[in-house]
Structures are given as C-alpha cells and as structure tokens.
Design a protein around this motif. Structure first.
Motif, PDB file in Angstrom:
ATOM      1  N   SER A  19      -6.242 -26.968 -38.417  1.00 49.19           N
ATOM      2  CA  SER A  19      -6.823 -26.006 -39.347  1.00 49.19           C
ATOM      3  C   SER A  19      -7.112 -24.701 -38.625  1.00 49.19           C
ATOM      4  O   SER A  19      -7.255 -24.671 -37.410  1.00 49.19           O
ATOM      5  CB  SER A  19      -8.129 -26.585 -39.910  1.00 49.19           C
ATOM      6  OG  SER A  19      -8.750 -25.660 -40.774  1.00 49.19           O
ATOM      7  N   CYS A  20      -7.226 -23.628 -39.373  1.00 53.53           N
ATOM      8  CA  CYS A  20      -7.613 -22.337 -38.793  1.00 53.53           C
ATOM      9  C   CYS A  20      -9.126 -22.147 -38.808  1.00 53.53           C
ATOM     10  O   CYS A  20      -9.620 -21.106 -38.392  1.00 53.53           O
ATOM     11  CB  CYS A  20      -6.945 -21.193 -39.556  1.00 53.53           C
ATOM     12  SG  CYS A  20      -5.184 -21.076 -39.217  1.00 53.53           S
ATOM     13  N   ASP A  21      -9.838 -23.146 -39.270  1.00 56.43           N
ATOM     14  CA  ASP A  21     -11.292 -23.071 -39.317  1.00 56.43           C
ATOM     15  C   ASP A  21     -11.860 -24.449 -38.996  1.00 56.43           C
ATOM     16  O   ASP A  21     -11.156 -25.467 -39.074  1.00 56.43           O
ATOM     17  CB  ASP A  21     -11.747 -22.628 -40.708  1.00 56.43           C
ATOM     18  CG  ASP A  21     -13.154 -22.062 -40.724  1.00 56.43           C
ATOM     19  OD1 ASP A  21     -13.822 -22.058 -39.670  1.00 56.43           O
ATOM     20  OD2 ASP A  21     -13.594 -21.622 -41.803  1.00 56.43           O
ATOM     21  N   PHE A  22     -13.121 -24.497 -38.673  1.00 60.31           N
ATOM     22  CA  PHE A  22     -13.804 -25.750 -38.386  1.00 60.31           C
ATOM     23  C   PHE A  22     -13.893 -26.557 -39.683  1.00 60.31           C
ATOM     24  O   PHE A  22     -14.390 -26.059 -40.697  1.00 60.31           O
ATOM     25  CB  PHE A  22     -15.208 -25.450 -37.850  1.00 60.31           C
ATOM     26  CG  PHE A  22     -15.881 -26.614 -37.198  1.00 60.31           C
ATOM     27  CD1 PHE A  22     -15.870 -26.738 -35.822  1.00 60.31           C
ATOM     28  CD2 PHE A  22     -16.525 -27.578 -37.953  1.00 60.31           C
ATOM     29  CE1 PHE A  22     -16.490 -27.808 -35.199  1.00 60.31           C
ATOM     30  CE2 PHE A  22     -17.140 -28.645 -37.348  1.00 60.31           C
ATOM     31  CZ  PHE A  22     -17.131 -28.772 -35.961  1.00 60.31           C
ATOM     32  N   VAL A  23     -13.392 -27.777 -39.675  1.00 62.52           N
ATOM     33  CA  VAL A  23     -13.399 -28.620 -40.871  1.00 62.52           C
ATOM     34  C   VAL A  23     -14.740 -29.361 -40.953  1.00 62.52           C
ATOM     35  O   VAL A  23     -15.117 -30.066 -40.015  1.00 62.52           O
ATOM     36  CB  VAL A  23     -12.223 -29.622 -40.853  1.00 62.52           C
ATOM     37  CG1 VAL A  23     -12.293 -30.570 -42.044  1.00 62.52           C
ATOM     38  CG2 VAL A  23     -10.899 -28.868 -40.834  1.00 62.52           C
ATOM     39  N   VAL A  24     -15.455 -29.197 -42.072  1.00 65.18           N
ATOM     40  CA  VAL A  24     -16.754 -29.847 -42.236  1.00 65.18           C
ATOM     41  C   VAL A  24     -16.766 -30.887 -43.360  1.00 65.18           C
ATOM     42  O   VAL A  24     -17.761 -31.594 -43.537  1.00 65.18           O
ATOM     43  CB  VAL A  24     -17.884 -28.819 -42.466  1.00 65.18           C
ATOM     44  CG1 VAL A  24     -18.077 -27.951 -41.227  1.00 65.18           C
ATOM     45  CG2 VAL A  24     -17.618 -27.961 -43.692  1.00 65.18           C
ATOM     46  N   GLU A  25     -15.663 -30.986 -44.094  1.00 67.42           N
ATOM     47  CA  GLU A  25     -15.540 -32.020 -45.112  1.00 67.42           C
ATOM     48  C   GLU A  25     -14.069 -32.206 -45.442  1.00 67.42           C
ATOM     49  O   GLU A  25     -13.256 -31.303 -45.261  1.00 67.42           O
ATOM     50  CB  GLU A  25     -16.336 -31.683 -46.371  1.00 67.42           C
ATOM     51  CG  GLU A  25     -15.847 -30.446 -47.092  1.00 67.42           C
ATOM     52  CD  GLU A  25     -16.694 -30.100 -48.298  1.00 67.42           C
ATOM     53  OE1 GLU A  25     -17.523 -30.927 -48.719  1.00 67.42           O
ATOM     54  OE2 GLU A  25     -16.518 -29.002 -48.819  1.00 67.42           O
ATOM     55  N   THR A  26     -13.744 -33.406 -45.924  1.00 65.57           N
ATOM     56  CA  THR A  26     -12.367 -33.692 -46.316  1.00 65.57           C
ATOM     57  C   THR A  26     -12.360 -34.823 -47.327  1.00 65.57           C
ATOM     58  O   THR A  26     -13.280 -35.643 -47.361  1.00 65.57           O
ATOM     59  CB  THR A  26     -11.506 -34.070 -45.090  1.00 65.57           C
ATOM     60  OG1 THR A  26     -10.147 -34.211 -45.512  1.00 65.57           O
ATOM     61  CG2 THR A  26     -11.966 -35.370 -44.448  1.00 65.57           C
ATOM     62  N   GLU A  27     -11.310 -34.862 -48.121  1.00 60.83           N
ATOM     63  CA  GLU A  27     -11.097 -35.980 -49.038  1.00 60.83           C
ATOM     64  C   GLU A  27     -10.129 -36.995 -48.449  1.00 60.83           C
ATOM     65  O   GLU A  27      -9.844 -38.015 -49.062  1.00 60.83           O
ATOM     66  CB  GLU A  27     -10.596 -35.465 -50.384  1.00 60.83           C
ATOM     67  CG  GLU A  27     -11.646 -34.642 -51.114  1.00 60.83           C
ATOM     68  CD  GLU A  27     -11.198 -34.173 -52.474  1.00 60.83           C
ATOM     69  OE1 GLU A  27     -10.158 -34.658 -52.982  1.00 60.83           O
ATOM     70  OE2 GLU A  27     -11.898 -33.322 -53.041  1.00 60.83           O
ATOM     71  N   ILE A  28      -9.600 -36.740 -47.247  1.00 61.89           N
ATOM     72  CA  ILE A  28      -8.706 -37.672 -46.577  1.00 61.89           C
ATOM     73  C   ILE A  28      -9.485 -38.912 -46.193  1.00 61.89           C
ATOM     74  O   ILE A  28     -10.563 -38.820 -45.600  1.00 61.89           O
ATOM     75  CB  ILE A  28      -8.057 -37.025 -45.333  1.00 61.89           C
ATOM     76  CG1 ILE A  28      -7.198 -35.831 -45.758  1.00 61.89           C
ATOM     77  CG2 ILE A  28      -7.250 -38.045 -44.547  1.00 61.89           C
ATOM     78  CD1 ILE A  28      -6.675 -34.997 -44.606  1.00 61.89           C
ATOM     79  N   LYS A  29      -8.953 -40.075 -46.530  1.00 60.99           N
ATOM     80  CA  LYS A  29      -9.634 -41.345 -46.258  1.00 60.99           C
ATOM     81  C   LYS A  29      -9.126 -42.042 -45.000  1.00 60.99           C
ATOM     82  O   LYS A  29      -9.882 -42.738 -44.329  1.00 60.99           O
ATOM     83  CB  LYS A  29      -9.489 -42.301 -47.450  1.00 60.99           C
ATOM     84  CG  LYS A  29     -10.043 -41.754 -48.748  1.00 60.99           C
ATOM     85  CD  LYS A  29     -11.519 -41.540 -48.682  1.00 60.99           C
ATOM     86  CE  LYS A  29     -12.054 -41.066 -50.028  1.00 60.99           C
ATOM     87  NZ  LYS A  29     -13.095 -40.086 -49.922  1.00 60.99           N
ATOM     88  N   GLU A  30      -7.815 -41.890 -44.668  1.00 66.55           N
ATOM     89  CA  GLU A  30      -7.275 -42.556 -43.487  1.00 66.55           C
ATOM     90  C   GLU A  30      -7.920 -41.969 -42.228  1.00 66.55           C
ATOM     91  O   GLU A  30      -8.237 -40.777 -42.195  1.00 66.55           O
ATOM     92  CB  GLU A  30      -5.753 -42.403 -43.416  1.00 66.55           C
ATOM     93  CG  GLU A  30      -5.303 -40.998 -43.063  1.00 66.55           C
ATOM     94  CD  GLU A  30      -3.805 -40.852 -42.895  1.00 66.55           C
ATOM     95  OE1 GLU A  30      -3.157 -41.758 -42.348  1.00 66.55           O
ATOM     96  OE2 GLU A  30      -3.289 -39.811 -43.316  1.00 66.55           O
ATOM     97  N   PRO A  31      -8.144 -42.793 -41.201  1.00 65.09           N
ATOM     98  CA  PRO A  31      -8.692 -42.263 -39.948  1.00 65.09           C
ATOM     99  C   PRO A  31      -7.767 -41.182 -39.391  1.00 65.09           C
ATOM    100  O   PRO A  31      -6.560 -41.387 -39.284  1.00 65.09           O
ATOM    101  CB  PRO A  31      -8.731 -43.488 -39.022  1.00 65.09           C
ATOM    102  CG  PRO A  31      -8.758 -44.659 -39.947  1.00 65.09           C
ATOM    103  CD  PRO A  31      -7.951 -44.246 -41.139  1.00 65.09           C
TER     104      PRO A  31
END
Length: 139
Positions: free
Chosen positions: A89-101
């Motif tokens: 990502s171009c930014d710090f990721v603080v949440e996601t809907e991705i479930k797989e590790p």
C-alpha cells in the motif's frame, strides 16, 4: 543484497551482511534501486502489519500485489517462493476486509514492478494494523 526500508530494521541483521536502506514507500524504492541491474538478487526483509498473524512472527512472502481496497483494476500480481500473501500500500493500513492471513507493507510490489527477477522476501509482523503497535515495535 538485503533491502530494507528503515534503519530500525537493520538491527535484525549482522554487520557483515550487505544491507541497502531505501527509505519507506514507492518513491524511495524507485530512487534507491533504479541503477541496479534487474537480475541483482534482492532479499527484502522488513516490518509489516498483519490482519491476524501474531506480532513478532517472521513469514516468507508468496503472492504480492498492490492494496487499493476502494477501486479494482487489472494489474500484475507477482509470485515469490513463500506462502503468505503481501499487499503493498502507499499508506499505513489500519483496517481491512481481507480474512486470509496476510501482511501489508509499503515497498515489495514496487520492487517487483521495477522488473527485478531474483527477489525473495520475509516480513516480521510489527503490528495488528495499528500505528501505535508499530511505533512500539520499532522503538
């Protein structure tokens, strides 16, 4: 050649190893690596956030792609020799809907997009998508 983004990651390696510190993010990667031959062996090691892999775990990266959760478009997806997906990502990721590790970084997909052909990557989980946890890990 070991490629890391931050000086704080250097302490993970012995002083005898050749380490290139690029700086964080796409522009720093482009500036630091643009003159290297594309067949240069690169081992990218660094901190990454994760949705559900425990902090401190070291993982080997497999699939690599950009992370842009708000708009989908076709672009390259890369495959390395590991088994954990890495989303750049171009930014710090603080949440996601991705479930797989998986892991989130800010450099790896850009290294691969530059055309480097001999790349491996390991990520050390620094946080659970938390800036505060990340700051605690690097200090």
């Amino acid at each position: 050649m070991i490629v890391i983004a931050m000086e704080e990651e250097r302490k993970k390696f012995g002083p005898e190893e050749e380490v290139l510190v690029t700086g964080v993010g796409a522009i720093n990667i482009l500036r630091a690596l643009h003159d290297l031959p594309r067949d240069t062996p690169i081992h990218n090691i660094g901190y990454a956030g994760s949705n559900n892999i425990p902090i401190g775990t070291r993982v080997r990266v497999g699939r690599v792609e950009l992370y842009h959760p708000h708009y989908a478009y076709e672009e390259p997806v890369f495959q390395l020799d590991g088994d954990v997906p890495c989303y750049t990502s171009c930014d710090f990721v603080v949440e996601t809907e991705i479930k797989e590790p998986c892991v989130f970084d800010m450099e790896l997909a850009f290294i691969l997009a530059m055309g480097f052909t001999n790349v491996t990557a390991e990520k050390i989980i620094s946080d659970s998508l938390s800036k505060e946890e990340f700051q605690q890990t690097i200090s």
